[in-house]
Design an enzyme around this catalytic site. Structure first.
Site: not given
Ligand code: AMP
Length: 178
Positions: A61, A98
């Site tokens: 993005r 994560e």
């Protein structure tokens, strides 16, 4: 809708890509001509008239926003990509997600030492992704003058990580939580 309201143009999708995460989807902002233009204008506003050599965008993005920012500032564009996507000689850096590690790359010759570079992505959360990108650019000798994002998730503390590298952060919209 075509109001130019940035927060209102971002779509929030609960429990995507997994339970507990609210995905902040900018495709609705990109599809709103006034909001897209306003986001790009506001990201570049402090740098209008400055000499910026390159805008670096983080896949994927950050490419869309970064391309528009580069055009606006009459700067070049540098893609920072996931491992294995760039065809020429690259430098790479591992960074933690994560769960586990990932790696990002850029072309070795994409920036020259001393060049003024702005880093762009859609969103900063923990700051791990942008931190790795800043380090790649700084290791090549670039001067990262700022890192800009449409969205900040301040509860996750990413801004401090980037500022600790000597890079000021600019964000346009904040959302609580993650
Ligand atoms: P981080 O490294 O934790 O700052 O995560 C930032 C990167 O992950 C950016 O490239 C974002 O596009 C993506 N990201 C992280 N959290 C979200 C979220 N809640 N919604 C949309 N994208 C996210």
């Amino acid at each position: 809708m075509n109001t130019g309201d940035l927060a209102g143009a971002i779509r929030s999708i609960p429990d995507y890509p997994k339970p507990g995460i609210i995905f902040r989807d900018i495709t609705t902002l990109l599809g709103d001509a006034r909001a897209f233009r306003r986001a790009v204008d506001e990201l570049v506003q402090p740098w209008a008239g400055s000499k910026i050599d390159q805008v670096a965008g983080i896949e994927a993005r950050g490419f869309i926003l970064g391309g528009a920012v580069a055009h606006q500032l009459s700067a070049g564009f540098v893609p920072i990509r996931k491992k294995g996507k760039l065809p020429h000689d690259t430098v790479s850096i591992a960074y933690s997600l994560e769960y586990g590690l990932d790696e990002m790359e850029m072309h070795k010759d994409a920036v020259e030492p001393g060049e003024q570079v702005i880093l762009v992505d859609d969103l900063i959360a923990t700051g791990g992704t942008a931190e790795a990108a800043v380090k790649l650019l700084q290791d090549l000798g670039a001067h990262v003058v700022t890192a800009v994002f449409v969205i900040d998730l301040p509860d996750l503390g990413g801004r401090a990580k980037i500022e600790a590298l000597g890079v000021p952060v600019r964000t346009l919209v904040s959302f609580d939580g993650h």
